[in-house]
Design a protein around this motif. Structure first.
Motif, PDB file in Angstrom:
ATOM      1  N   SER A  94       0.848  -1.194   0.000  1.00 36.70           N
ATOM      2  CA  SER A  94       0.000   0.000   0.000  1.00 36.70           C
ATOM      3  C   SER A  94       0.883   1.243   0.000  1.00 36.70           C
ATOM      4  O   SER A  94       2.046   1.202   0.415  1.00 36.70           O
ATOM      5  CB  SER A  94      -0.897   0.006   1.233  1.00 36.70           C
ATOM      6  N   GLU A  96       0.583   3.639   1.974  1.00 34.04           N
ATOM      7  CA  GLU A  96       0.883   3.945   3.369  1.00 34.04           C
ATOM      8  C   GLU A  96       2.111   3.180   3.851  1.00 34.04           C
ATOM      9  O   GLU A  96       2.949   3.721   4.569  1.00 34.04           O
ATOM     10  CB  GLU A  96      -0.316   3.629   4.277  1.00 34.04           C
ATOM     11  N   ARG A  97       2.212   1.914   3.463  1.00 33.40           N
ATOM     12  CA  ARG A  97       3.371   1.106   3.855  1.00 33.40           C
ATOM     13  C   ARG A  97       4.641   1.676   3.230  1.00 33.40           C
ATOM     14  O   ARG A  97       5.670   1.801   3.906  1.00 33.40           O
ATOM     15  CB  ARG A  97       3.167  -0.357   3.428  1.00 33.40           C
TER      16      ARG A  97
END
Length: 131
Positions: A94, A96-97
């Motif tokens: 993702s 975000e990761r």
């Protein structure tokens, strides 16, 4: 429980120091090496931040690979591991990761040149020999 890897791999430091018979030559080489790591790494980290802002995960993976090699060659093992994680995960993780890994890489890189200097000084003075 898994222990965090060392920021600086002392065996790499010892191996680099063993390249020189003359302490002064080795010290000058290491100072240049750390300076080059710092300057080059800053450019790569800056480009990595730009790729993160643009959500360019392919570029993140490429830059992480580059910084991983730069870091591990000089002994910045924890930086290398974070870069390995981003390189491996960038295309499937993702946003975000990837953002989280980029923040961790930036922080780790920021701490690495000073710790490299300290570790190289200790090793060259014989106070911290790798086994």
């Amino acid at each position: 429980e898994r222990r965090a890897s060392p920021r600086i791999e002392r065996q790499t430091v010892a191996g680099l120091l063993e390249l020189f018979d003359d302490h002064a030559s080795g010290q000058a080489f290491l100072e240049d090496l750390i300076s080059t790591f710092d300057v080059t790494g800053r450019v790569v980290v800056s480009d990595l931040k730009d790729a993160t802002k643009c959500c360019d995960q392919a570029k993140q993976a490429k830059l992480a690979h580059m910084l991983k090699g730069i870091g591990r060659n000089i002994g910045a093992e924890r930086l290398g591991q974070l870069c390995q994680a981003l390189e491996s995960e960038a295309l499937g993780a993702s946003a975000e990761r990837c953002d989280s890994l980029c923040v961790a890489i930036e922080a780790e890189f920021a701490a690495s040149p000073q710790e490299l200097t300290t570790t190289y000084c200790q090793a060259s003075n014989g106070t911290s020999k790798a086994s």
